[in-house]
Design an enzyme around this catalytic site. Structure first.
Site, PDB file in Angstrom:
ATOM      1  N   MET A  88     -27.536 -55.337 -96.927  1.00 49.00           N
ATOM      2  CA  MET A  88     -27.822 -55.149 -98.345  1.00 49.00           C
ATOM      3  C   MET A  88     -28.073 -53.686 -98.710  1.00 49.00           C
ATOM      4  O   MET A  88     -28.981 -53.361 -99.477  1.00 49.00           O
ATOM      5  CB  MET A  88     -29.013 -56.033 -98.756  1.00 49.00           C
ATOM      6  N   HIS A 107     -18.789 -61.499 -98.966  1.00 49.56           N
ATOM      7  CA  HIS A 107     -19.526 -61.557-100.230  1.00 49.56           C
ATOM      8  C   HIS A 107     -19.537 -63.009-100.745  1.00 49.56           C
ATOM      9  O   HIS A 107     -18.501 -63.674-100.733  1.00 49.56           O
ATOM     10  CB  HIS A 107     -18.864 -60.626-101.255  1.00 49.56           C
TER      11      HIS A 107
END
Ligand code: GAR
Length: 187
Positions: A88, A107
């Site tokens: 992240m 994703h």
């Protein structure tokens, strides 16, 4: 088959790392996982590296030059593929350019829809009928590189964020390994 060396970047739970480690034991799978990079001291994912005796390190992204440190380790381990599996933190343009080899990301949406964070929440809010995951090449723009594999499912009216997450994670594990097979075959 001569396998390539790969590094997996994580920040959290590590379910994708776990399944990649499992797949990489297959002699026909094109990569070995030789290194794990994590940017979160509390990430459960590093336990998968420990259990499987894979070298790992936890990086402090507040430190200057942390990317140079990573680049150095990647060189030492002769890494030719980076898999971002729930990492992240956005990689800098400089990092991408200096690494100069393949970087792929998973994703939890059907890109180009829902780039960025809080994908499940936005998918439900917009009353989408389907969602899924995308494995794509990483370029300088967030969640924007060329798609390699995409998988989807239809959303049930009763689905909440948690269900979407569970269903997406199930798809992700196959999507990631399919993408890795595909890039070594076609790219
Ligand atoms: C995965 O769902 C992945 O798609 C997502 O983080 C999760 C990590 O799960 N990635 C992103 O949101 C990146 N923008 P895991 O730690 O259990 O593999």
């Amino acid at each position: 088959m001569v396998k390539k060396n790969a590094c997996v970047f994580i920040s959290g739970y590590g379910s994708n790392l776990k399944s990649l480690i499992k797949r990489s034991r297959d002699t026909n799978f094109p990569i070995n996982i030789n290194l794990v990079v994590c940017n979160n001291l509390k990430a459960n994912g590093v336990n998968h590296a420990k259990k499987n005796s894979i070298p790992f390190f936890i990086i402090n992204t507040k430190k200057r030059n942390f990317e140079n440190f990573i680049l150095n380790e990647l060189r030492k381990h002769n890494i030719s593929l980076i898999c971002l599996a729930g990492y992240m933190k956005i990689l800098s343009k400089n990092f991408i350019r200096k690494f100069g080899k393949k970087i792929i990301n998973i994703h939890p949406s059907l890109l180009p829809k829902y780039k960025g964070l809080n994908t499940y929440e936005r998918v439900l809010k917009n009353k989408e009928t389907k969602t899924g995951c995308t494995v794509h090449f990483v370029n300088e723009n967030l969640d924007s590189g060329k798609s390699i594999v995409q998988k989807f499912f239809f959303i049930n009216k009763k689905d909440k964020e948690q269900n979407l997450k569970i269903k997406t994670h199930k798809l992700e594990q196959n999507a990631f390994s399919e993408a890795i097979i595909k890039i070594f075959r076609y790219y």
